[in-house]
Scaffold this active site. Structure first.
Site, PDB file in Angstrom:
ATOM      1  N   LYS A   1       3.076  15.449  44.243  1.00  9.49           N
ATOM      2  CA  LYS A   1       1.785  14.910  43.837  1.00  9.49           C
ATOM      3  C   LYS A   1       1.855  13.390  43.875  1.00  9.49           C
ATOM      4  CE  LYS A   1      -1.343  14.397  39.879  1.00  9.49           C
ATOM      5  NZ  LYS A   1      -1.632  14.744  38.476  1.00  9.49           N
TER       6      LYS A   1
ATOM      7  N   GLU B   1      -7.213   9.381  27.257  1.00  6.75           N
ATOM      8  CA  GLU B   1      -5.922  10.081  27.351  1.00  6.75           C
ATOM      9  C   GLU B   1      -4.862   9.475  26.436  1.00  6.75           C
ATOM     10  OE1 GLU B   1      -2.856  11.789  30.754  1.00  6.75           O
ATOM     11  OE2 GLU B   1      -4.616  10.636  31.344  1.00  6.75           O
TER      12      GLU B   1
ATOM     13  N   GLU C   1      -2.365  20.528  39.700  1.00 12.63           N
ATOM     14  CA  GLU C   1      -2.230  19.105  39.400  1.00 12.63           C
ATOM     15  C   GLU C   1      -1.965  18.891  37.908  1.00 12.63           C
ATOM     16  OE1 GLU C   1      -5.082  15.142  39.407  1.00 12.63           O
ATOM     17  OE2 GLU C   1      -5.673  16.856  40.626  1.00 12.63           O
TER      18      GLU C   1
ATOM     19  N   GLU D   1     -14.601  11.605  43.838  1.00 13.08           N
ATOM     20  CA  GLU D   1     -14.062  11.576  42.474  1.00 13.08           C
ATOM     21  C   GLU D   1     -13.862  10.145  41.986  1.00 13.08           C
ATOM     22  OE1 GLU D   1      -9.951  12.781  40.137  1.00 13.08           O
ATOM     23  OE2 GLU D   1     -10.707  14.158  41.660  1.00 13.08           O
TER      24      GLU D   1
END
Length: 357
Positions: free
Chosen positions: A108, A158, A202, A339
């Site tokens: 990733k 986050e 992901e 996105e």
């Protein structure tokens, strides 16, 4: 922020604030040494590369029970110029990352686009932070004084890590879908995200990485087997709360932040390979994708992932911001462009750019 203030982390329930600067530290090791030598707190920024220069400080005054920052409707200020990484360039980067993943270089990689905006008049850091607060919901608004009188200001949803005594909590976000003003389309986007194989894979990379890094330090460690849906004003996210109990409470929040950052949510996996690919395809990052927070002399503290943020230039007339997305097998370059475009809305709203036209 006023010129006297040097650090802010604000949630709806309250805020911590630093005023003035007693000392500055350009590395994690220097900040650790200061805490051992009696500094009451260190606060500020760790770079995306935690081995690189930090922007940490001990304020003259530290307040842990301040009221939250006041939300402000940003003025519609027309910019003098705007530049954004072109969609075609980002599509090419995503394609190159997919080729590298196919070749086995990484599993990733998180790639970001950049937006730079100039203004004819200087901007006020406090007004910018208030603009972020206007749409922050449960996200934490932050403003931290960086190097050369620059500021990093944003509203991060986050939580990288919070430490209270021996208890450690993390709340990683990874896997995203743009929200819609149409309730039916918004619900459909959330439902699609919750079953998306690409986004679930992901997300799992991030949770697995955090668990692996915390496991040697913890006597207990737990997390749900499946992520939950969380939302900001602009995006749906997959999120998983993680809770641990440390073997040794002398491990500090600063130690944990340096150990865990950057997570695969903003970098990729394996960490070294993904970081090398980011440097190759995107360029060098400074504080975007790093972490912002604080640690006190008991070792307690809180650190956020530095996303949905902007860097305000020293002359207060220019900002730079970023929007990224995770690239894994199955990622679509066109969808990745969309996105990042959606994620820019947080900063655009905080600055009043959409209202300005």
């Amino acid at each position: 922020m006023t010129d006297a203030e040097s650090f802010l982390l604000s949630r709806p329930a309250g805020a911590v604030r630093g005023t003035g600067v007693r000392a500055r530290y350009d590395s994690v090791d220097a900040a650790r040494a200061a805490l051992r030598d009696g500094a009451p707190v260190v606060a500020g920024l760790l770079a995306f590369d935690t081995a690189g220069p930090a922007a940490l400080l001990t304020p003259d005054r530290w307040t842990t029970d301040a009221g939250p920052i006041t939300a402000r409707t940003p003025a519609a200020i027309r910019p003098s110029h705007v530049w954004i990484t072109p969609p075609a360039e980002h599509r090419d980067r995503v394609a190159a990352a997919l080729a590298a993943i196919e070749a086995g270089r990484a599993a990733k990689v998180v790639l970001a686009r950049t937006m730079e905006v100039g203004f004819d008049a200087p901007l006020d850091p406090l007004s910018i932070a208030g603009g972020f607060a206007a749409g922050a919901r449960d996200a934490a608004v932050f403003a931290a004084q960086g190097p050369d009188d620059r500021w990093l200001i944003g509203a991060s949803p986050e939580l990288l890590v919070r430490k209270q005594g021996r208890v450690v909590t993390c709340h990683p976000y990874a896997g995203s879908a743009a929200r819609s003003a149409d309730p039916e389309l918004d619900a459909a986007a959330a439902a699609s995200l919750s079953t998306s194989d690409k986004d679930l894979r992901e997300h799992a990379f991030v949770v697995d990485d955090l668990r692996e890094r915390l496991a040697p330090l913890c006597a207990e460690l737990s997390a749900p087997t499946a992520p939950s849906l969380m939302s900001t004003g602009e995006m749906w996210h997959l999120a998983t709360p993680i809770r641990g109990v440390l073997h040794d409470d002398s491990v500090t929040a600063l130690d944990l932040a340096a150990r865990l950052s950057p997570t695969p949510a903003v970098g990729g996996t394996p960490r070294a390979a993904a970081t090398a690919l980011i440097a190759e395809l995107e360029g060098t990052r400074e504080f975007y994708g790093g972490t912002v927070g604080w640690c006190d002399d008991r070792g307690d503290g809180e650190w956020l992932v530095s996303i949905r943020c902007l860097e305000l230039a020293a002359d207060r007339r220019g900002i730079r911001t970023w929007a990224g997305g995770g690239i894994v097998t199955g990622s679509d370059p066109e969808a990745e462009v969309a996105e990042t475009t959606a994620k820019f809305r947080t900063v655009r709203r905080a600055l009043g750019l959409d209202a300005a036209g």
